[in-house]
Design a protein around this motif. Structure first.
Motif, PDB file in Angstrom:
ATOM      1  N   VAL A  17       0.626   0.050 -10.098  1.00 16.12           N
ATOM      2  CA  VAL A  17      -1.193   0.886  -9.179  1.00 16.12           C
ATOM      3  C   VAL A  17      -0.128   1.207  -8.339  1.00 16.12           C
ATOM      4  O   VAL A  17      -1.412   2.921  -8.778  1.00 16.12           O
ATOM      5  CB  VAL A  17      -1.836  -0.893  -9.176  1.00 16.12           C
ATOM      6  N   GLY A  18       0.460   0.849  -7.682  1.00 17.36           N
ATOM      7  CA  GLY A  18       1.603   2.440  -7.132  1.00 17.36           C
ATOM      8  C   GLY A  18       1.791   3.512  -7.657  1.00 17.36           C
ATOM      9  O   GLY A  18       1.733   4.290  -6.669  1.00 17.36           O
ATOM     10  N   VAL A  19       2.691   3.677  -8.509  1.00 14.18           N
ATOM     11  CA  VAL A  19       2.901   4.235  -9.446  1.00 14.18           C
ATOM     12  C   VAL A  19       1.706   5.436  -9.855  1.00 14.18           C
ATOM     13  O   VAL A  19       1.685   6.294  -9.571  1.00 14.18           O
ATOM     14  CB  VAL A  19       3.383   4.038 -10.491  1.00 14.18           C
ATOM     15  N   ILE A  20       0.771   5.093 -10.646  1.00 15.76           N
ATOM     16  CA  ILE A  20      -0.227   5.527 -10.918  1.00 15.76           C
ATOM     17  C   ILE A  20      -0.876   6.113  -9.455  1.00 15.76           C
ATOM     18  O   ILE A  20      -1.142   7.408  -9.892  1.00 15.76           O
ATOM     19  CB  ILE A  20      -1.602   5.077 -11.042  1.00 15.76           C
ATOM     20  N   LEU A  21      -1.245   5.542  -8.591  1.00 10.08           N
ATOM     21  CA  LEU A  21      -2.298   6.089  -7.671  1.00 10.08           C
ATOM     22  C   LEU A  21      -0.605   6.908  -6.597  1.00 10.08           C
ATOM     23  O   LEU A  21      -1.454   8.629  -6.327  1.00 10.08           O
ATOM     24  CB  LEU A  21      -2.077   4.803  -6.489  1.00 10.08           C
ATOM     25  N   SER A  22       0.215   6.924  -6.280  1.00  6.52           N
ATOM     26  CA  SER A  22       1.325   7.759  -5.928  1.00  6.52           C
ATOM     27  C   SER A  22       1.684   8.949  -6.454  1.00  6.52           C
ATOM     28  O   SER A  22       1.186  10.237  -6.577  1.00  6.52           O
ATOM     29  CB  SER A  22       2.594   7.589  -5.675  1.00  6.52           C
ATOM     30  N   ILE A  23       0.930   9.105  -8.406  1.00  2.00           N
ATOM     31  CA  ILE A  23       1.764  10.589  -9.569  1.00  2.00           C
ATOM     32  C   ILE A  23      -0.228  11.059  -8.294  1.00  2.00           C
ATOM     33  O   ILE A  23       0.273  12.725  -8.767  1.00  2.00           O
ATOM     34  CB  ILE A  23       1.049   9.568 -10.693  1.00  2.00           C
ATOM     35  N   VAL A  24      -1.335  10.217  -8.512  1.00  2.19           N
ATOM     36  CA  VAL A  24      -2.230  11.297  -8.424  1.00  2.19           C
ATOM     37  C   VAL A  24      -2.283  11.764  -7.027  1.00  2.19           C
ATOM     38  O   VAL A  24      -2.264  13.555  -7.445  1.00  2.19           O
ATOM     39  CB  VAL A  24      -3.590   9.921  -8.770  1.00  2.19           C
ATOM     40  N   PHE A  25      -2.096  11.676  -5.751  1.00  2.43           N
ATOM     41  CA  PHE A  25      -1.775  12.161  -4.933  1.00  2.43           C
ATOM     42  C   PHE A  25      -0.949  13.279  -5.199  1.00  2.43           C
ATOM     43  O   PHE A  25      -0.852  14.440  -4.258  1.00  2.43           O
ATOM     44  CB  PHE A  25      -1.933  11.119  -3.629  1.00  2.43           C
ATOM     45  N   THR A  26       0.190  12.760  -5.219  1.00  5.52           N
ATOM     46  CA  THR A  26       1.558  13.394  -5.319  1.00  5.52           C
ATOM     47  C   THR A  26       1.076  15.095  -6.392  1.00  5.52           C
ATOM     48  O   THR A  26       0.775  15.926  -5.492  1.00  5.52           O
ATOM     49  CB  THR A  26       2.909  13.114  -5.948  1.00  5.52           C
ATOM     50  N   TYR A  38       5.115  15.269   0.078  1.00  5.93           N
ATOM     51  CA  TYR A  38       6.421  14.832  -0.461  1.00  5.93           C
ATOM     52  C   TYR A  38       6.379  13.093   0.175  1.00  5.93           C
ATOM     53  O   TYR A  38       7.391  12.674  -0.377  1.00  5.93           O
ATOM     54  CB  TYR A  38       7.756  15.166   0.049  1.00  5.93           C
ATOM     55  N   SER A  39       6.062  12.535   0.934  1.00  7.24           N
ATOM     56  CA  SER A  39       5.195  11.454   0.836  1.00  7.24           C
ATOM     57  C   SER A  39       5.071   9.875   0.306  1.00  7.24           C
ATOM     58  O   SER A  39       5.739   9.245  -0.278  1.00  7.24           O
ATOM     59  CB  SER A  39       4.905  10.935   2.160  1.00  7.24           C
ATOM     60  N   TRP A  40       3.880  11.166  -0.608  1.00  6.22           N
ATOM     61  CA  TRP A  40       3.574  10.540  -1.899  1.00  6.22           C
ATOM     62  C   TRP A  40       4.312  10.125  -2.841  1.00  6.22           C
ATOM     63  O   TRP A  40       4.640   9.533  -4.180  1.00  6.22           O
ATOM     64  CB  TRP A  40       2.251  11.563  -2.415  1.00  6.22           C
ATOM     65  N   LEU A  41       5.444  11.358  -2.905  1.00  7.90           N
ATOM     66  CA  LEU A  41       6.632  11.726  -4.302  1.00  7.90           C
ATOM     67  C   LEU A  41       7.830  10.753  -4.251  1.00  7.90           C
ATOM     68  O   LEU A  41       8.000   9.617  -4.764  1.00  7.90           O
ATOM     69  CB  LEU A  41       7.121  13.115  -4.165  1.00  7.90           C
ATOM     70  N   THR A  42       7.603  10.406  -2.352  1.00 10.30           N
ATOM     71  CA  THR A  42       8.255   9.401  -2.368  1.00 10.30           C
ATOM     72  C   THR A  42       8.259   7.829  -2.892  1.00 10.30           C
ATOM     73  O   THR A  42       9.245   7.222  -2.999  1.00 10.30           O
ATOM     74  CB  THR A  42       9.297   9.220  -0.315  1.00 10.30           C
TER      75      THR A  42
END
Length: 247
Positions: A17-26, A38-42
């Motif tokens: 779930v975190g991967v999916i959300l971080s991809i979206v927000f990135t 860059y925080s979301w990319l990290t």
């Protein structure tokens, strides 16, 4: 093990779930030039590493559990087979004490104390048949009990394994027999290669010298054997009939 596996599944799902959300927000962050892109990319790489780690640990635990179950099952099978072998061994020893024909065979050898009990009690497996005679000789048949070969098993230590030291006497196609302490009377049934006709031969075999004398008929064989002091039956029996003597 199941509790730890469940925790890994839950943790892995949260990382997914975190991967999916971080991809979206990135993607949104880079598209709109947001300050936290860059925080979301990290965060994407952190969640991805976490998810991969959970998957690896789960697979590793599953493999170890399967290996453990396989080893345990193998040990149980081995113990069961050993128990069956011990049971058959005790059963065969009892057979040696109660079967009249086996006792007679054992009495034929003057040094029978040194003869392994298994020589008398191992009668083959499935479609392989073994018929003990006077030690160290036996007749082997496969896959049917109507065509045997005479073997010398003097060098055999364990009788229930293949290629265990037996040597052939080159007496094949045995269909009938009779025996006493000194002699083995044999009928050989040989199918002609040119027709379906079965040729019969008769042999007098000496247990002591391995000398063979061939005659033309069963009547001649019995007469020759009696002249040499043969004290066995007055007729030959089939291998199927001989097999019944061990029952």
């Amino acid at each position: 093990m199941f509790l730890k596996a469940g925790m890994l599944i839950i943790l892995g799902f949260l990382c997914l779930v975190g991967v999916i959300l971080s991809i979206v927000f990135t993607i949104v962050g880079f598209a709109n030039n947001k300050p936290h892109k860059y925080s979301w990319l990290t965060a994407f790489f952190v969640f991805l590493i976490g998810m991969i780690t959970c998957i690896y640990l789960f697979i590793n635990k599953a493999v170890n559990k399967i290996q453990s179950l396989t080893d345990e099952f193998g040990n149980q099978i081995e113990q069961s087979m050993q128990g069956l072998s011990d049971s058959l061994s005790h059963s065969n020893d009892a057979l040696l004490q109660t079967n009249e024909h086996l006792q007679r065979l054992k009495s034929y050898d003057t040094d029978s104390i040194t003869v392994p009990n298994q020589f008398y009690t191992y009668l083959g497996f499935e479609s392989y048949y073994r018929f003990p005679l006077r030690y160290p000789y036996s007749i082997h048949c496969s896959p049917f009990r109507d065509n045997g070969e005479l073997y010398n098993e003097k060098n055999v230590i364990q009788f229930d394994i293949n290629d265990n030291g037996e040597s052939t006497t080159n007496i094949l196609n045995i269909s009938k027999l009779a025996l006493d302490k000194n002699y083995l009377l044999l009928e050989q049934s040989i199918t002609s290669t040119r027709s379906n006709k079965i040729d019969k031969k008769y042999l007098l075999f000496s247990f002591d010298s391995e000398q063979k004398v061939e005659v033309c008929t069963e009547k001649e064989l019995l007469k020759l054997a009696k002249n040499k002091g043969f004290k066995g039956a007055n007729a030959l029996m089939s291998l199927e009939e001989y097999d019944l003597l061990f029952k």
